[in-house]
Design an enzyme around this catalytic site. Structure first.
Site, PDB file in Angstrom:
ATOM      1  N   GLU A 262       5.465 -17.381  -3.332  1.00  6.74           N
ATOM      2  CA  GLU A 262       4.893 -16.692  -2.175  1.00  6.74           C
ATOM      3  C   GLU A 262       3.649 -17.455  -1.685  1.00  6.74           C
ATOM      4  O   GLU A 262       3.777 -18.491  -1.081  1.00  6.74           O
ATOM      5  CB  GLU A 262       4.649 -15.211  -2.505  1.00  6.74           C
ATOM      6  CG  GLU A 262       5.987 -14.520  -2.785  1.00  6.74           C
ATOM      7  CD  GLU A 262       5.924 -13.018  -2.980  1.00  6.74           C
ATOM      8  OE1 GLU A 262       4.851 -12.470  -3.282  1.00  6.74           O
ATOM      9  OE2 GLU A 262       6.979 -12.376  -2.840  1.00  6.74           O
TER      10      GLU A 262
HETATM   11  C1  HEC Z   1       6.465 -14.752   0.796  1.00  5.30           C
HETATM   12  C2  HEC Z   1       6.546 -13.409   1.352  1.00  5.30           C
HETATM   13  C3  HEC Z   1       5.444 -12.423   1.006  1.00  5.30           C
HETATM   14  C4  HEC Z   1       4.091 -12.555   1.196  1.00  5.30           C
HETATM   15  C5  HEC Z   1       3.336 -13.764   1.720  1.00  5.30           C
HETATM   16  C6  HEC Z   1       3.514 -11.305   0.820  1.00  5.30           C
HETATM   17  N1  HEC Z   1       4.492 -10.413   0.424  1.00  5.30           N
HETATM   18 FE1  HEC Z   1       4.224  -8.486  -0.064  1.00  5.30          FE
HETATM   19  N2  HEC Z   1       6.106  -8.420  -0.764  1.00  5.30           N
HETATM   20  C7  HEC Z   1       7.045  -9.423  -0.654  1.00  5.30           C
HETATM   21  C8  HEC Z   1       8.184  -9.117  -1.499  1.00  5.30           C
HETATM   22  C9  HEC Z   1       9.440  -9.974  -1.648  1.00  5.30           C
HETATM   23  C10 HEC Z   1       7.891  -7.895  -2.148  1.00  5.30           C
HETATM   24  C11 HEC Z   1       8.743  -7.182  -3.199  1.00  5.30           C
HETATM   25  C12 HEC Z   1       8.417  -7.813  -4.555  1.00  5.30           C
HETATM   26  C13 HEC Z   1       8.842  -6.989  -5.739  1.00  5.30           C
HETATM   27  O1  HEC Z   1       9.027  -5.773  -5.603  1.00  5.30           O
HETATM   28  O2  HEC Z   1       8.979  -7.556  -6.828  1.00  5.30           O
HETATM   29  C14 HEC Z   1       6.581  -7.477  -1.628  1.00  5.30           C
HETATM   30  C15 HEC Z   1       5.973  -6.272  -1.970  1.00  5.30           C
HETATM   31  C16 HEC Z   1       4.783  -5.826  -1.408  1.00  5.30           C
HETATM   32  C17 HEC Z   1       4.229  -4.491  -1.555  1.00  5.30           C
HETATM   33  C18 HEC Z   1       4.867  -3.344  -2.338  1.00  5.30           C
HETATM   34  C19 HEC Z   1       5.530  -2.342  -1.443  1.00  5.30           C
HETATM   35  C20 HEC Z   1       6.449  -1.417  -2.214  1.00  5.30           C
HETATM   36  O3  HEC Z   1       7.207  -0.687  -1.562  1.00  5.30           O
HETATM   37  O4  HEC Z   1       6.441  -1.405  -3.442  1.00  5.30           O
HETATM   38  C21 HEC Z   1       3.038  -4.473  -0.876  1.00  5.30           C
HETATM   39  C22 HEC Z   1       2.096  -3.303  -0.725  1.00  5.30           C
HETATM   40  C23 HEC Z   1       2.835  -5.806  -0.338  1.00  5.30           C
HETATM   41  N3  HEC Z   1       3.926  -6.588  -0.650  1.00  5.30           N
HETATM   42  C24 HEC Z   1       1.691  -6.225   0.333  1.00  5.30           C
HETATM   43  C25 HEC Z   1       1.395  -7.577   0.502  1.00  5.30           C
HETATM   44  C26 HEC Z   1       0.059  -8.111   0.775  1.00  5.30           C
HETATM   45  C27 HEC Z   1      -1.202  -7.293   0.895  1.00  5.30           C
HETATM   46  C28 HEC Z   1       0.195  -9.468   0.879  1.00  5.30           C
HETATM   47  C29 HEC Z   1      -0.909 -10.496   1.090  1.00  5.30           C
HETATM   48  C30 HEC Z   1      -1.935 -10.562   0.058  1.00  5.30           C
HETATM   49  C31 HEC Z   1       1.604  -9.764   0.712  1.00  5.30           C
HETATM   50  N4  HEC Z   1       2.295  -8.618   0.465  1.00  5.30           N
HETATM   51  C32 HEC Z   1       2.148 -11.038   0.839  1.00  5.30           C
HETATM   52  C33 HEC Z   1       6.909 -10.535   0.136  1.00  5.30           C
HETATM   53  C34 HEC Z   1       5.676 -11.071   0.499  1.00  5.30           C
END
Ligand code: HEC
Ligand code: HEC
Length: 350
Positions: free
Chosen positions: A156
């Site tokens: 990521e």
């Molecule tokens: C490369 C793509 C990517 C980036 C950049 C990214 N995310 Fe995500 N995010 C995801 C993915 C894929 C998941 C699910 C991962 C898992 O559940 O293991 C996720 C899960 C989440 C969740 C959980 C939601 C739930 O329903 O459980 C949150 C809140 C979130 N991200 C916020 C953020 C924040 C704040 C940032 C920046 C600091 C960020 N993400 C950066 C792809 C990304």
């Protein structure tokens, strides 16, 4: 509070906030008279009283407004959109969670720094502050803890706070805002706090369904109301419930059938679900029940993005979570109900 209930051969494990039983009290005749009068006044005032839930239903309205400090929300918003939070300044949180588009990128697997492909479908960030834990497997307890996940994940943002802070400190705007709001320099802890405040402000309030819950009979059409009745009578509501229509328990994907054997694409490590986090056999294939608040806007569906449209997601759920086949007319009505769940937020276009 945690408890479990058996329905057929499915065990539902709940995690619900404890409520206090009401104490018995006697108020006498004058008290009742005053209460009745109050009731009449409240009933008359109801159309102008936004906020008071009136229907006793397993899904409740989302809060009408957030309780966060607007200045921290604004700082968190800047950080959420800042590409300097990634290794090569190429990717912000919003890159994978675009707010106009339902708070997720619509891809089966998101692209990280250098085009690295993720291993699981990205959920929406809207209403995430109301979930019992973060990530599909619930491995982060709250939003603050969740943020370290994408920052450090090599697929990521692939970086560290030690690398990010000096970049942000070169920006006088950040230095000024952190100084004002946290009486400190730019720190990882304050940055996480601000981002989490921002995320807690991402509530999609005032959906047609919530307006109906609050007493506006005209907010839903006939198909949407029938869809909600079916959602309850089929038993979807046993798992998708509460203000978020989900997000308050973990359940097995394939409670009533072997979803993974039928999928035929081979098991991935991500399919192990909550087992990856707890190491407990009974958590294998368990996932956080997702919120359905924005489901109408956030295809593809499921942790593995195996389904790209809402009607098929409803069919898969009926078959594997409830052991039932569902006819097309019912699928259509349940879909109509799910389309009445997204509310409004100034960043969200529908
Ligand atoms: C490369 C793509 C990517 C980036 C950049 C990214 N995310 Fe995500 N995010 C995801 C993915 C894929 C998941 C699910 C991962 C898992 O559940 O293991 C996720 C899960 C989440 C969740 C959980 C939601 C739930 O329903 O459980 C949150 C809140 C979130 N991200 C916020 C953020 C924040 C704040 C940032 C920046 C600091 C960020 N993400 C950066 C792809 C990304
Ligand atoms: C036994 C609990 C349970 C029941 C009953 C249940 N679900 Fe689910 N639902 C889940 C779980 C767990 C997931 C996540 C599964 C995964 O990603 O592998 C899910 C995912 C979904 C999704 C995809 C959401 C997304 O963002 O990817 C939709 C849509 C959905 N359910 C609708 C329904 C409908 C409609 C019904 C009734 C026909 C229903 N569910 C019944 C537990 C349940």
């Amino acid at each position: 509070m945690h408890y479990s209930r058996k329905m057929g051969n499915v065990e539902f494990r709940y995690s619900i906030m404890e409520t206090q039983p009401l104490r018995k009290m006697s108020i006498g005749k004058p008290g009742w008279a005053a209460l009745c009068l109050l009731g009449v006044c409240l009933a008359a005032a109801r159309p102008v009283m936004a906020g008071a839930p009136v229907r006793d239903e397993p899904i409740q309205p989302l809060p009408s407004r957030h309780e966060q400090d607007e200045r921290k929300v604004a700082l968190g918003r800047m950080l959420f959109h800042d590409k300097r939070l990634s290794k090569d300044d190429s990717l912000s949180c919003a890159g994978c969670h675009p707010l106009a588009k339902g708070g997720m990128d619509g891809k089966a697997r998101s692209a990280g720094v250098g085009g690295a492909e993720g291993t699981i479908n990205a959920p929406t960030v809207y209403n995430a502050g109301l979930l019992l834990a973060q990530f599909w497997d619930g491995r982060a307890q709250d939003l603050e803890e969740q943020i370290n996940g994408p920052i450090k994940n090599p697929l990521e943002m692939a970086t560290t706070w030690e690398a990010i802070i000096p970049k942000l400190e070169l920006d006088p705007e950040y230095v000024r805002r952190f100084g004002e709001l946290y009486a400190s320099r730019v720190t990882a802890e304050a940055a996480r706090d601000a981002i989490a405040c921002f995320e807690r402000s991402l509530i999609t309030a005032d959906s047609p369904f919530d307006r109906w819950l609050r007493g506006d009979e005209t907010a839903l059409g006939a198909a949407e109301k029938e869809g909600y009745a079916l959602f309850k009578s089929y038993g979807c509501v046993a798992c998708h419930q509460g203000a978020n229509a989900g997000g308050n328990m973990f359940q097995r994907m394939g409670a009533m059938g072997d979803y993974f054997a039928d999928r035929k694409t081979g098991l991935t490590p991500a399919d192990q679900g909550r087992f990856n986090f707890t190491g407990r056999e009974e958590d294998r294939y368990y996932f956080k029940v997702p919120s359905l608040r924005l489901a109408a806007l956030t295809a593809p569906y499921f942790h593995d993005a195996s389904v790209d449209n809402l009607p098929d997601a409803i069919r898969v759920m009926a078959r594997y979570q409830l052991g039932r086949e569902i006819n097309d007319a019912h699928v259509e009505k349940i879909a109509a109900f799910l389309k009445a769940l997204p509310g409004k937020h100034q960043e969200l276009s529908q």
